[in-house]
Motif scaffolding. Sequence first.
Motif, PDB file in Angstrom:
ATOM      1  N   LYS A 130       0.821  -1.212   0.000  1.00 25.50           N
ATOM      2  CA  LYS A 130       0.000   0.000   0.000  1.00 25.50           C
ATOM      3  C   LYS A 130       0.860   1.269   0.000  1.00 25.50           C
ATOM      4  O   LYS A 130       0.351   2.358  -0.235  1.00 25.50           O
ATOM      5  N   PHE A 131       2.152   1.122   0.285  1.00 27.92           N
ATOM      6  CA  PHE A 131       3.046   2.289   0.289  1.00 27.92           C
ATOM      7  C   PHE A 131       3.704   2.523  -1.070  1.00 27.92           C
ATOM      8  O   PHE A 131       4.392   3.521  -1.264  1.00 27.92           O
ATOM      9  N   ASN A 132       3.504   1.587  -2.002  1.00 33.81           N
ATOM     10  CA  ASN A 132       4.123   1.706  -3.330  1.00 33.81           C
ATOM     11  C   ASN A 132       3.760   3.049  -3.973  1.00 33.81           C
ATOM     12  O   ASN A 132       2.592   3.367  -4.132  1.00 33.81           O
ATOM     13  N   GLY A 133       4.757   3.832  -4.346  1.00 33.40           N
ATOM     14  CA  GLY A 133       4.514   5.124  -4.994  1.00 33.40           C
ATOM     15  C   GLY A 133       4.442   6.282  -4.018  1.00 33.40           C
ATOM     16  O   GLY A 133       4.426   7.437  -4.441  1.00 33.40           O
ATOM     17  N   SER A 134       4.397   5.999  -2.722  1.00 34.92           N
ATOM     18  CA  SER A 134       4.343   7.063  -1.721  1.00 34.92           C
ATOM     19  C   SER A 134       5.748   7.385  -1.211  1.00 34.92           C
ATOM     20  O   SER A 134       6.635   6.529  -1.254  1.00 34.92           O
ATOM     21  N   THR A 135       5.930   8.605  -0.742  1.00 36.28           N
ATOM     22  CA  THR A 135       7.255   9.006  -0.256  1.00 36.28           C
ATOM     23  C   THR A 135       7.167   9.664   1.120  1.00 36.28           C
ATOM     24  O   THR A 135       6.121  10.196   1.512  1.00 36.28           O
ATOM     25  N   LEU A 136       8.291   9.620   1.829  1.00 34.71           N
ATOM     26  CA  LEU A 136       8.474  10.380   3.068  1.00 34.71           C
ATOM     27  C   LEU A 136       9.743  11.210   2.907  1.00 34.71           C
ATOM     28  O   LEU A 136      10.746  10.710   2.380  1.00 34.71           O
ATOM     29  N   SER A 137       9.707  12.453   3.367  1.00 36.64           N
ATOM     30  CA  SER A 137      10.869  13.336   3.231  1.00 36.64           C
ATOM     31  C   SER A 137      11.578  13.525   4.567  1.00 36.64           C
ATOM     32  O   SER A 137      10.952  13.861   5.572  1.00 36.64           O
ATOM     33  N   VAL A 138      12.891  13.326   4.540  1.00 41.28           N
ATOM     34  CA  VAL A 138      13.729  13.446   5.737  1.00 41.28           C
ATOM     35  C   VAL A 138      14.622  14.673   5.591  1.00 41.28           C
ATOM     36  O   VAL A 138      15.221  14.887   4.537  1.00 41.28           O
ATOM     37  N   LEU A 139      14.656  15.470   6.633  1.00 44.50           N
ATOM     38  CA  LEU A 139      15.603  16.592   6.656  1.00 44.50           C
ATOM     39  C   LEU A 139      16.133  16.676   8.078  1.00 44.50           C
ATOM     40  O   LEU A 139      15.406  17.034   8.999  1.00 44.50           O
ATOM     41  N   GLY A 140      17.390  16.309   8.274  1.00 49.20           N
ATOM     42  CA  GLY A 140      17.873  16.309   9.648  1.00 49.20           C
ATOM     43  C   GLY A 140      19.375  16.145   9.750  1.00 49.20           C
ATOM     44  O   GLY A 140      20.097  16.127   8.756  1.00 49.20           O
ATOM     45  N   ARG A 141      19.816  16.039  11.017  1.00 53.27           N
ATOM     46  CA  ARG A 141      21.235  15.879  11.315  1.00 53.27           C
ATOM     47  C   ARG A 141      21.491  14.441  11.721  1.00 53.27           C
ATOM     48  O   ARG A 141      20.746  13.869  12.529  1.00 53.27           O
ATOM     49  N   ASN A 142      22.545  13.850  11.173  1.00 51.26           N
ATOM     50  CA  ASN A 142      22.873  12.462  11.441  1.00 51.26           C
ATOM     51  C   ASN A 142      24.302  12.376  11.979  1.00 51.26           C
ATOM     52  O   ASN A 142      25.268  12.447  11.231  1.00 51.26           O
ATOM     53  N   ALA A 143      24.412  12.242  13.300  1.00 54.01           N
ATOM     54  CA  ALA A 143      25.726  12.087  13.944  1.00 54.01           C
ATOM     55  C   ALA A 143      26.062  10.603  13.853  1.00 54.01           C
ATOM     56  O   ALA A 143      25.712   9.820  14.749  1.00 54.01           O
ATOM     57  N   VAL A 144      26.699  10.202  12.754  1.00 51.21           N
ATOM     58  CA  VAL A 144      26.791   8.785  12.394  1.00 51.21           C
ATOM     59  C   VAL A 144      27.490   7.890  13.413  1.00 51.21           C
ATOM     60  O   VAL A 144      27.294   6.683  13.408  1.00 51.21           O
ATOM     61  N   PHE A 145      28.308   8.467  14.304  1.00 51.40           N
ATOM     62  CA  PHE A 145      28.988   7.632  15.297  1.00 51.40           C
ATOM     63  C   PHE A 145      28.192   7.480  16.598  1.00 51.40           C
ATOM     64  O   PHE A 145      28.612   6.774  17.507  1.00 51.40           O
ATOM     65  N   SER A 146      27.036   8.118  16.685  1.00 53.68           N
ATOM     66  CA  SER A 146      26.167   7.916  17.851  1.00 53.68           C
ATOM     67  C   SER A 146      25.379   6.627  17.662  1.00 53.68           C
ATOM     68  O   SER A 146      25.060   6.247  16.529  1.00 53.68           O
ATOM     69  N   ALA A 147      25.035   5.981  18.767  1.00 49.65           N
ATOM     70  CA  ALA A 147      24.324   4.704  18.689  1.00 49.65           C
ATOM     71  C   ALA A 147      22.960   4.873  18.019  1.00 49.65           C
ATOM     72  O   ALA A 147      22.574   4.083  17.164  1.00 49.65           O
ATOM     73  N   VAL A 148      22.226   5.914  18.421  1.00 44.31           N
ATOM     74  CA  VAL A 148      20.908   6.172  17.843  1.00 44.31           C
ATOM     75  C   VAL A 148      20.868   7.615  17.369  1.00 44.31           C
ATOM     76  O   VAL A 148      21.211   8.529  18.125  1.00 44.31           O
ATOM     77  N   ARG A 149      20.493   7.814  16.116  1.00 48.50           N
ATOM     78  CA  ARG A 149      20.362   9.171  15.573  1.00 48.50           C
ATOM     79  C   ARG A 149      18.906   9.412  15.222  1.00 48.50           C
ATOM     80  O   ARG A 149      18.257   8.541  14.619  1.00 48.50           O
ATOM     81  N   GLU A 150      18.414  10.585  15.596  1.00 49.61           N
ATOM     82  CA  GLU A 150      17.017  10.896  15.301  1.00 49.61           C
ATOM     83  C   GLU A 150      16.925  12.009  14.275  1.00 49.61           C
ATOM     84  O   GLU A 150      17.607  13.022  14.388  1.00 49.61           O
ATOM     85  N   MET A 151      16.086  11.792  13.278  1.00 43.38           N
ATOM     86  CA  MET A 151      15.909  12.788  12.217  1.00 43.38           C
ATOM     87  C   MET A 151      14.424  13.033  11.975  1.00 43.38           C
ATOM     88  O   MET A 151      13.630  12.100  11.997  1.00 43.38           O
ATOM     89  N   PRO A 152      14.059  14.294  11.742  1.00 45.14           N
ATOM     90  CA  PRO A 152      12.643  14.597  11.494  1.00 45.14           C
ATOM     91  C   PRO A 152      12.164  14.098  10.128  1.00 45.14           C
ATOM     92  O   PRO A 152      12.907  14.144   9.150  1.00 45.14           O
ATOM     93  N   ILE A 153      10.919  13.636  10.117  1.00 42.00           N
ATOM     94  CA  ILE A 153      10.205  13.398   8.853  1.00 42.00           C
ATOM     95  C   ILE A 153       9.378  14.665   8.646  1.00 42.00           C
ATOM     96  O   ILE A 153       8.527  14.987   9.473  1.00 42.00           O
ATOM     97  N   VAL A 154       9.653  15.390   7.594  1.00 44.38           N
ATOM     98  CA  VAL A 154       9.042  16.716   7.445  1.00 44.38           C
ATOM     99  C   VAL A 154       7.829  16.733   6.518  1.00 44.38           C
ATOM    100  O   VAL A 154       7.162  17.763   6.401  1.00 44.38           O
ATOM    101  N   GLY A 155       7.530  15.602   5.891  1.00 48.54           N
ATOM    102  CA  GLY A 155       6.360  15.571   5.014  1.00 48.54           C
ATOM    103  C   GLY A 155       6.322  14.291   4.218  1.00 48.54           C
ATOM    104  O   GLY A 155       7.146  13.392   4.433  1.00 48.54           O
ATOM    105  N   GLY A 156       5.352  14.217   3.312  1.00 46.55           N
ATOM    106  CA  GLY A 156       5.236  13.014   2.512  1.00 46.55           C
ATOM    107  C   GLY A 156       4.249  13.195   1.384  1.00 46.55           C
ATOM    108  O   GLY A 156       3.621  14.243   1.254  1.00 46.55           O
ATOM    109  N   SER A 157       4.145  12.139   0.566  1.00 48.98           N
ATOM    110  CA  SER A 157       3.190  12.175  -0.548  1.00 48.98           C
ATOM    111  C   SER A 157       2.442  10.847  -0.595  1.00 48.98           C
ATOM    112  O   SER A 157       2.818   9.879   0.067  1.00 48.98           O
ATOM    113  N   GLY A 158       1.381  10.820  -1.403  1.00 47.90           N
ATOM    114  CA  GLY A 158       0.584   9.596  -1.539  1.00 47.90           C
ATOM    115  C   GLY A 158      -0.129   9.279  -0.240  1.00 47.90           C
ATOM    116  O   GLY A 158      -0.786  10.149   0.327  1.00 47.90           O
ATOM    117  N   VAL A 159       0.040   8.059   0.276  1.00 52.54           N
ATOM    118  CA  VAL A 159      -0.624   7.721   1.543  1.00 52.54           C
ATOM    119  C   VAL A 159      -0.028   8.525   2.701  1.00 52.54           C
ATOM    120  O   VAL A 159      -0.617   8.585   3.771  1.00 52.54           O
TER     121      VAL A 159
END
Length: 192
Positions: A130-159
Motif C-alpha cells: 500500500k506504500f508503493n509510490g508514496s514518499t516520506l521526506s527526511v531533513l535532519g542531522r545524522n551524527a553517524v557515530f552515535s548509537a541512535v540518531r534521530e531525524m525529522p520526517i518533514v512531510g510526505g506524498s501519496g498515503v
Amino acid sequence: MARAATIFLAFTILTVSSLLISTNSHHFSKNLNQREMGISTKREKLSHLHFYFHDIVSGRSPTAVRVAEAVATNSSATGFGIMMMIDDPLTAGPDMSSEIVGRAQGLYASADLSQMGLLMALNFAFLEGKFNGSTLSVLGRNAVFSAVREMPIVGGSGVFRFARGYAQARTHFFDLKTADAVVEYNVYVLHY
Ligand SMILES: *[C@@H]1O[C@H](CO)[C@@H](O)[C@H](O)[C@H]1NC(C)=O
Ligand SMILES: *[C@@H]1O[C@H](CO)[C@@H](O)[C@H](O)[C@H]1NC(C)=O
C-alpha cells in the motif's frame, strides 16, 4: 428609517466583502471542504516502518557517489563539505538479498567541522504494497557515530500526505575498509 439605512449599509458591506473574498480565492487560494478531500472524517494514524538502508560506496555499482567536496576538505577531520548523492536500496531485513521495500534518494553531506555530523536531505520512495509510490521526506542531522540518531520526517506524498514524524537510525554494519554501511531505520509517522 435610520434602521433601514443601517440594514442596507450592512448588506452592502457584506456583499462587497464576500465579492472580494471570492475574487481573491479565484486568483490564488481558497478554502476547501476537508470532508470532500477525504481527510476530516478520518483521524490521523500512527505508522511504524522498519527497514534497512544499504549505503554502498565501493565496488562497480555504488549507490552512493561523491558529487562535491571543499577545496580544503582534506585538512578537516570530518571531511567537511563532502556531498554524496544516493539512491540506496531499503530492504525488509538486514541482508541485501531480502525484499526491497523502497529506496532512499537524495543527498547527505558533512556539515560539522569538529564531529561527524551529516546533513541528510532525502526521500524514502516506497515500492511495496500500500506504500508503493508514496514518499516520506527526511531533513535532519545524522551524527553517524552515535548509537541512535534521530531525524525529522518533514512531510510526505501519496498515503503519507500531511505526514510528520521522526526516524531513528542505528548502524547495523559498517565495513571499515570499504566504508559500506547497513543502517537500521525505525520510522514513526502520523498521517491520514
Ligand atoms: C583529498 O584526498 C583524496 C585522497 O587522498 C584525493 O583523492 C582528493 O583529490 C583530495 N581532494 C582535494 C580537494 O585535495
Ligand atoms: C508498484 O507500482 C508500480 C507502478 O504502478 C508497479 O509497476 C509495480 O509493479 C508496483 N510494485 C508492487 C510491488 O506492487
